[in-house]
Write a protein that holds these residues in place. Structure first.
Motif, PDB file in Angstrom:
ATOM      1  N   ARG A 215       0.974  -1.173  -0.082  1.00  0.00           N
ATOM      2  CA  ARG A 215       0.108  -0.026   0.033  1.00  0.00           C
ATOM      3  C   ARG A 215       0.854   1.310  -0.098  1.00  0.00           C
ATOM      4  O   ARG A 215       1.495   1.609   0.800  1.00  0.00           O
ATOM      5  N   PRO A 216       1.136   2.111  -0.912  1.00  0.00           N
ATOM      6  CA  PRO A 216       1.657   3.291  -1.207  1.00  0.00           C
ATOM      7  C   PRO A 216       1.250   4.345  -0.041  1.00  0.00           C
ATOM      8  O   PRO A 216       2.180   4.949   0.507  1.00  0.00           O
ATOM      9  N   PRO A 217       0.214   4.149   0.648  1.00  0.00           N
ATOM     10  CA  PRO A 217       0.020   5.306   1.579  1.00  0.00           C
ATOM     11  C   PRO A 217       0.282   4.879   2.942  1.00  0.00           C
ATOM     12  O   PRO A 217       0.213   5.562   4.000  1.00  0.00           O
ATOM     13  N   SER A 218       0.752   3.459   3.025  1.00  0.00           N
ATOM     14  CA  SER A 218       1.236   3.006   4.362  1.00  0.00           C
ATOM     15  C   SER A 218       2.562   3.959   5.156  1.00  0.00           C
ATOM     16  O   SER A 218       3.208   4.545   4.610  1.00  0.00           O
ATOM     17  N   LEU A 219       2.556   3.585   6.609  1.00  0.00           N
ATOM     18  CA  LEU A 219       3.493   4.167   7.190  1.00  0.00           C
ATOM     19  C   LEU A 219       4.881   3.798   6.555  1.00  0.00           C
ATOM     20  O   LEU A 219       5.816   4.729   6.750  1.00  0.00           O
ATOM     21  N   THR A 220       4.931   2.515   6.110  1.00  0.00           N
ATOM     22  CA  THR A 220       6.497   2.016   5.792  1.00  0.00           C
ATOM     23  C   THR A 220       6.865   2.921   4.732  1.00  0.00           C
ATOM     24  O   THR A 220       8.045   3.478   4.550  1.00  0.00           O
ATOM     25  N   HIS A 221       5.906   3.223   3.642  1.00  0.00           N
ATOM     26  CA  HIS A 221       6.307   4.104   2.515  1.00  0.00           C
ATOM     27  C   HIS A 221       6.653   5.471   3.038  1.00  0.00           C
ATOM     28  O   HIS A 221       7.570   6.279   2.475  1.00  0.00           O
TER      29      HIS A 221
ATOM     30  N   ILE B  26       9.425  -1.639  11.241  1.00  0.00           N
ATOM     31  CA  ILE B  26       8.356  -0.998  11.449  1.00  0.00           C
ATOM     32  C   ILE B  26       7.404  -1.906  12.286  1.00  0.00           C
ATOM     33  O   ILE B  26       6.756  -2.835  11.543  1.00  0.00           O
ATOM     34  N   GLY B  27       7.273  -2.190  13.470  1.00  0.00           N
ATOM     35  CA  GLY B  27       6.592  -3.231  14.329  1.00  0.00           C
ATOM     36  C   GLY B  27       4.965  -2.478  14.556  1.00  0.00           C
ATOM     37  O   GLY B  27       4.841  -1.246  15.131  1.00  0.00           O
ATOM     38  N   GLY B  28       4.258  -3.532  14.978  1.00  0.00           N
ATOM     39  CA  GLY B  28       2.870  -3.207  15.353  1.00  0.00           C
ATOM     40  C   GLY B  28       2.660  -3.135  16.862  1.00  0.00           C
ATOM     41  O   GLY B  28       1.680  -2.695  17.378  1.00  0.00           O
ATOM     42  N   ALA B  29       3.467  -4.393  17.428  1.00  0.00           N
ATOM     43  CA  ALA B  29       3.225  -4.539  18.912  1.00  0.00           C
ATOM     44  C   ALA B  29       4.150  -3.488  19.636  1.00  0.00           C
ATOM     45  O   ALA B  29       5.103  -2.798  19.238  1.00  0.00           O
ATOM     46  N   ASP B  30       3.760  -3.313  20.879  1.00  0.00           N
ATOM     47  CA  ASP B  30       4.645  -2.476  21.674  1.00  0.00           C
ATOM     48  C   ASP B  30       5.936  -3.026  22.067  1.00  0.00           C
ATOM     49  O   ASP B  30       6.269  -4.560  21.935  1.00  0.00           O
ATOM     50  N   MET B  31       6.839  -2.250  22.764  1.00  0.00           N
ATOM     51  CA  MET B  31       8.302  -2.754  22.720  1.00  0.00           C
ATOM     52  C   MET B  31       8.437  -3.771  24.159  1.00  0.00           C
ATOM     53  O   MET B  31       9.321  -4.674  24.037  1.00  0.00           O
ATOM     54  N   ARG B  32       7.282  -3.736  24.855  1.00  0.00           N
ATOM     55  CA  ARG B  32       7.297  -4.767  25.967  1.00  0.00           C
ATOM     56  C   ARG B  32       7.008  -6.095  25.218  1.00  0.00           C
ATOM     57  O   ARG B  32       7.758  -7.048  25.781  1.00  0.00           O
ATOM     58  N   THR B  33       6.318  -6.293  24.241  1.00  0.00           N
ATOM     59  CA  THR B  33       6.172  -7.593  23.760  1.00  0.00           C
ATOM     60  C   THR B  33       7.566  -8.022  22.964  1.00  0.00           C
ATOM     61  O   THR B  33       7.714  -9.281  23.261  1.00  0.00           O
ATOM     62  N   TYR B  34       8.207  -7.307  22.273  1.00  0.00           N
ATOM     63  CA  TYR B  34       9.360  -7.705  21.735  1.00  0.00           C
ATOM     64  C   TYR B  34      10.558  -7.794  22.905  1.00  0.00           C
ATOM     65  O   TYR B  34      11.142  -8.978  22.619  1.00  0.00           O
ATOM     66  N   ALA B  35      10.235  -7.206  23.927  1.00  0.00           N
ATOM     67  CA  ALA B  35      11.362  -7.610  24.886  1.00  0.00           C
ATOM     68  C   ALA B  35      11.042  -8.908  25.641  1.00  0.00           C
ATOM     69  O   ALA B  35      12.045  -9.648  25.878  1.00  0.00           O
ATOM     70  N   ARG B  36       9.794  -8.861  25.853  1.00  0.00           N
ATOM     71  CA  ARG B  36       9.421 -10.193  26.651  1.00  0.00           C
ATOM     72  C   ARG B  36       9.648 -11.415  25.917  1.00  0.00           C
ATOM     73  O   ARG B  36      10.177 -12.413  26.540  1.00  0.00           O
ATOM     74  N   HIS B  37       9.542 -11.420  24.610  1.00  0.00           N
ATOM     75  CA  HIS B  37       9.818 -13.000  23.875  1.00  0.00           C
ATOM     76  C   HIS B  37      11.247 -12.657  23.265  1.00  0.00           C
ATOM     77  O   HIS B  37      11.428 -13.887  22.575  1.00  0.00           O
ATOM     78  N   GLY B  38      11.868 -11.875  23.323  1.00  0.00           N
ATOM     79  CA  GLY B  38      13.173 -11.664  22.719  1.00  0.00           C
ATOM     80  C   GLY B  38      13.248 -11.550  21.066  1.00  0.00           C
ATOM     81  O   GLY B  38      14.088 -11.798  20.521  1.00  0.00           O
TER      82      GLY B  38
END
Length: 203
Positions: free
Chosen positions: A11-17, A129-141
């Motif tokens: 999607r061109p209008p995405s945050l990634t673009h 660009i992640g959709g989950a919060d940092m706690r989720t990334y940190a908790r599961h490595g």
């Protein structure tokens, strides 16, 4: 100097673009040039076929689409990948681009039990660009696992230097515009920054 910025989002209008464009804006604001490669819009075929296996075994030359991508990278002083996190990794389109383009004989060479790394001249910047919060990334490595797989397993194997490895994630009370500011600032310093890695929230 010249940066190749590669995205893989349908999607061109995405945050990634938007992040990729702001990164390019920052590069150009600093007096350099940037090329945006939109793999979805360009229709790059990510499928690793029997022809790709033949090239891996060095029984056949690279196909025209692969050679074109390798030429784009060869023109660049820095390669930046901007991508959404899908299942704790990069999208299949971007992974397929790496599978096909970073091929034996160009990115590396395996001979007589030794690996020759051929991309030592290339500086790499990764913006996931992640959709989950940092706690989720940190908790599961998850972020550590992504860096092992992508930063080390792909780019460092080919000899490229991973200068930036950023994970842009949602933060309470803030909107996505801060990611655009982060991308612009990174673009302005792309060719004078030392190694950096981490998470936008931890900066």
């Amino acid at each position: 100097m010249h940066a190749l910025i590669v995205t893989a989002h349908p999607r061109p209008p995405s945050l990634t673009h938007a992040v990729a464009r702001r990164l390019a804006d920052g590069v150009e604001d600093a007096g350099h040039t940037a090329e945006l490669a939109d793999l979805a819009r360009e229709g790059f075929d990510p499928r690793f076929t029997e022809r790709d296996i033949a090239r891996f075994q060095q029984r056949a030359p690279a196909e025209a689409d692969v050679r074109a991508e390798q030429t784009r990278i060869d023109r660049a002083d820095a390669l930046a990948l901007v991508y959404p996190v899908y299942w704790w990794s990069m999208p299949g389109l971007l992974k397929g681009w790496i599978d096909r383009v970073f091929s034996q004989g160009w990115a590396y060479e395996e001979r007589e039990g030794r690996d020759e790394r051929r991309l030592g001249h290339l500086a790499v910047h990764l913006l996931a660009i992640g959709g989950a919060d940092m706690r989720t990334y940190a908790r599961h490595g998850y972020f550590g696992a992504m860096r092992t797989q992508i930063d080390h397993g792909i780019f460092e194997y080919c000899g490229a230097r991973v200068i930036t490895s950023e994970l842009l994630v949602p933060a309470a009370g803030e909107d996505a515009r801060r990611h655009l500011d982060t991308a612009f600032d990174l673009g302005r310093t792309l060719f004078r920054s030392g190694p950096q890695s981490g998470v936008a929230d931890a900066a």
